[in-house]
Enzyme design. Sequence first.
Site, PDB file in Angstrom:
ATOM      1  N   ARG A  68     -22.099  -1.717   2.855  1.00 31.18           N
ATOM      2  CA  ARG A  68     -21.380  -2.990   3.052  1.00 31.18           C
ATOM      3  C   ARG A  68     -21.731  -3.638   4.394  1.00 31.18           C
ATOM      4  O   ARG A  68     -21.806  -2.993   5.427  1.00 31.18           O
ATOM      5  CB  ARG A  68     -19.872  -2.765   2.997  1.00 31.18           C
ATOM      6  N   ARG A  90      -9.815   7.469   4.408  1.00 24.23           N
ATOM      7  CA  ARG A  90      -9.194   6.302   3.744  1.00 24.23           C
ATOM      8  C   ARG A  90      -8.948   6.603   2.268  1.00 24.23           C
ATOM      9  O   ARG A  90      -7.945   6.209   1.699  1.00 24.23           O
ATOM     10  CB  ARG A  90     -10.089   5.068   3.909  1.00 24.23           C
ATOM     11  N   ARG A  95       0.814  -1.208   0.000  1.00 20.23           N
ATOM     12  CA  ARG A  95       0.000   0.000   0.000  1.00 20.23           C
ATOM     13  C   ARG A  95       0.852   1.265   0.000  1.00 20.23           C
ATOM     14  O   ARG A  95       0.311   2.359  -0.004  1.00 20.23           O
ATOM     15  CB  ARG A  95      -0.841  -0.009   1.272  1.00 20.23           C
ATOM     16  N   ARG A 100     -18.523  -2.625   9.252  1.00 19.90           N
ATOM     17  CA  ARG A 100     -17.149  -2.402   9.707  1.00 19.90           C
ATOM     18  C   ARG A 100     -17.011  -1.050  10.401  1.00 19.90           C
ATOM     19  O   ARG A 100     -17.623  -0.078   9.994  1.00 19.90           O
ATOM     20  CB  ARG A 100     -16.191  -2.482   8.520  1.00 19.90           C
TER      21      ARG A 100
HETATM   22  P1  AP5 Z   1     -15.218  -4.979  -0.903  1.00 17.41           P
HETATM   23  O1  AP5 Z   1     -14.966  -6.156  -1.759  1.00 17.41           O
HETATM   24  O2  AP5 Z   1     -15.393  -5.194   0.565  1.00 17.41           O
HETATM   25  O3  AP5 Z   1     -14.127  -3.835  -1.186  1.00 17.41           O
HETATM   26  P2  AP5 Z   1     -12.588  -3.793  -0.811  1.00 17.41           P
HETATM   27  O4  AP5 Z   1     -11.886  -3.167  -1.981  1.00 17.41           O
HETATM   28  O5  AP5 Z   1     -12.090  -5.114  -0.329  1.00 17.41           O
HETATM   29  O6  AP5 Z   1     -12.680  -2.730   0.365  1.00 17.41           O
HETATM   30  P3  AP5 Z   1     -11.918  -2.641   1.752  1.00 17.41           P
HETATM   31  O7  AP5 Z   1     -12.662  -1.578   2.525  1.00 17.41           O
HETATM   32  O8  AP5 Z   1     -11.767  -3.970   2.438  1.00 17.41           O
HETATM   33  O9  AP5 Z   1     -10.552  -2.126   1.311  1.00 17.41           O
HETATM   34  P4  AP5 Z   1      -9.553  -1.317   2.106  1.00 17.41           P
HETATM   35  O10 AP5 Z   1      -8.395  -1.426   1.200  1.00 17.41           O
HETATM   36  O11 AP5 Z   1      -9.916   0.062   2.484  1.00 17.41           O
HETATM   37  O12 AP5 Z   1      -9.533  -2.038   3.536  1.00 17.41           O
HETATM   38  P5  AP5 Z   1      -8.544  -3.091   4.177  1.00 17.41           P
HETATM   39  O13 AP5 Z   1      -9.379  -4.066   4.891  1.00 17.41           O
HETATM   40  O14 AP5 Z   1      -7.536  -3.579   3.197  1.00 17.41           O
HETATM   41  O15 AP5 Z   1     -16.534  -4.240  -1.490  1.00 17.41           O
HETATM   42  C1  AP5 Z   1     -17.069  -3.089  -0.841  1.00 17.41           C
HETATM   43  C2  AP5 Z   1     -18.616  -3.130  -0.938  1.00 17.41           C
HETATM   44  O16 AP5 Z   1     -18.992  -2.968  -2.313  1.00 17.41           O
HETATM   45  C3  AP5 Z   1     -19.248  -4.459  -0.483  1.00 17.41           C
HETATM   46  O17 AP5 Z   1     -20.467  -4.177   0.155  1.00 17.41           O
HETATM   47  C4  AP5 Z   1     -19.475  -5.236  -1.794  1.00 17.41           C
HETATM   48  O18 AP5 Z   1     -20.585  -6.113  -1.680  1.00 17.41           O
HETATM   49  C5  AP5 Z   1     -19.742  -4.117  -2.780  1.00 17.41           C
HETATM   50  N1  AP5 Z   1     -19.236  -4.411  -4.114  1.00 17.41           N
HETATM   51  C6  AP5 Z   1     -18.024  -4.986  -4.422  1.00 17.41           C
HETATM   52  N2  AP5 Z   1     -17.881  -5.071  -5.751  1.00 17.41           N
HETATM   53  C7  AP5 Z   1     -19.005  -4.519  -6.297  1.00 17.41           C
HETATM   54  C8  AP5 Z   1     -19.443  -4.282  -7.647  1.00 17.41           C
HETATM   55  N3  AP5 Z   1     -18.688  -4.652  -8.710  1.00 17.41           N
HETATM   56  N4  AP5 Z   1     -20.642  -3.688  -7.843  1.00 17.41           N
HETATM   57  C9  AP5 Z   1     -21.408  -3.311  -6.794  1.00 17.41           C
HETATM   58  N5  AP5 Z   1     -21.069  -3.507  -5.483  1.00 17.41           N
HETATM   59  C10 AP5 Z   1     -19.873  -4.103  -5.251  1.00 17.41           C
HETATM   60  O19 AP5 Z   1      -7.740  -2.177   5.231  1.00 17.41           O
HETATM   61  C11 AP5 Z   1      -8.353  -1.647   6.389  1.00 17.41           C
HETATM   62  C12 AP5 Z   1      -7.327  -0.815   7.152  1.00 17.41           C
HETATM   63  O20 AP5 Z   1      -6.223  -1.657   7.584  1.00 17.41           O
HETATM   64  C13 AP5 Z   1      -6.655   0.315   6.369  1.00 17.41           C
HETATM   65  O21 AP5 Z   1      -7.426   1.498   6.359  1.00 17.41           O
HETATM   66  C14 AP5 Z   1      -5.320   0.468   7.123  1.00 17.41           C
HETATM   67  O22 AP5 Z   1      -5.476   1.209   8.317  1.00 17.41           O
HETATM   68  C15 AP5 Z   1      -4.979  -0.954   7.512  1.00 17.41           C
HETATM   69  N6  AP5 Z   1      -4.125  -1.621   6.496  1.00 17.41           N
HETATM   70  C16 AP5 Z   1      -4.460  -2.682   5.708  1.00 17.41           C
HETATM   71  N7  AP5 Z   1      -3.452  -3.009   4.883  1.00 17.41           N
HETATM   72  C17 AP5 Z   1      -2.451  -2.137   5.147  1.00 17.41           C
HETATM   73  C18 AP5 Z   1      -1.158  -1.944   4.591  1.00 17.41           C
HETATM   74  N8  AP5 Z   1      -0.678  -2.723   3.596  1.00 17.41           N
HETATM   75  N9  AP5 Z   1      -0.392  -0.944   5.087  1.00 17.41           N
HETATM   76  C19 AP5 Z   1      -0.832  -0.160   6.086  1.00 17.41           C
HETATM   77  N10 AP5 Z   1      -2.059  -0.270   6.650  1.00 17.41           N
HETATM   78  C20 AP5 Z   1      -2.866  -1.252   6.180  1.00 17.41           C
END
Ligand code: AP5
Length: 222
Positions: free
Chosen positions: A126, A170, A87, A159
């Site tokens: 979501r 974010r 990221r 969430r």
């Molecule tokens: P979904 O599939 O849940 O989307 P996503 O891209 O996985 O979204 P996330 O919120 O999980 O991503 P993120 O990157 O912000 O969070 P993460 O958990 O990695 O889909 C979203 C919604 O849309 C759902 O309701 C779904 O049903 C719907 N949907 C999906 N596709 C669709 C479509 N085509 N059409 C219509 N609807 C659709 O990270 C969380 C936190 O962890 C970060 O903020 C950070 O603090 C920390 N973190 C994680 N990784 C790192 C890293 N590498 N470095 C530093 N901090 C980190």
Amino acid sequence: MRIVLLGAPGAGKGTQCKRIVGRYGLQHLSSGDILRQERAEGSELGKKAQGYMDSGGLVPDDIIVEMMVGAIRKAPAAGFILDGFPRTVNQAAELDKALAPANQKIHAVLNLLIDDQVVVERMSGRRSCPQCGAVYHVGNLKPKVEGICDQDGSKLVQRQDDSREVVANRLKTYHEQTEPVVDYYKNNGMVYDVDASKGVDEVSAMIFETLDSLASVGSRES
Ligand code: AP5
């Protein structure tokens, strides 16, 4: 295959990963899911990550790199798909360094493209399963029984970081710190853009087409 899936929060990374792993037998390694699991267990790592996650900022690189490289080392020979990692450009460089001694590399980077307004709408609807991580949407991806996970019957939750204010943060963090990662990989000619504003099945079809062609040209070799 070793794949990286990039995209803004809510672009559909988790949703698509669940489908990709089923088709190609890859391990799904989601940094967000691992962090949420650590928090749920009350581990030291989870406690350290908590404040950053709740505010919509990034957990420091050293913590994330150690956590994800550890998970990658345990991945099966068939490969993995990274969701939410790397990221930052520094995380991407550290990932390359970690793979190099085993003569391994990332084969492809799938870049899910989506507008911020669509992200805000998706996040507000979501719902997720706290047990198995399955993801739903109150409007366009409903479970069979409202509020209940189809897979294991758990009560679905919203969430903590999906509030409007945190989502705005974010997105800001994504544009400032994660978009440059796309350029890092573009320099190596391995980025495949995917229009993530389409429906879930259409997005999957575009991804499968790309991965099928990669698999057929023998990208499993190194
Ligand atoms: P979904 O599939 O849940 O989307 P996503 O891209 O996985 O979204 P996330 O919120 O999980 O991503 P993120 O990157 O912000 O969070 P993460 O958990 O990695 O889909 C979203 C919604 O849309 C759902 O309701 C779904 O049903 C719907 N949907 C999906 N596709 C669709 C479509 N085509 N059409 C219509 N609807 C659709 O990270 C969380 C936190 O962890 C970060 O903020 C950070 O603090 C920390 N973190 C994680 N990784 C790192 C890293 N590498 N470095 C530093 N901090 C980190």
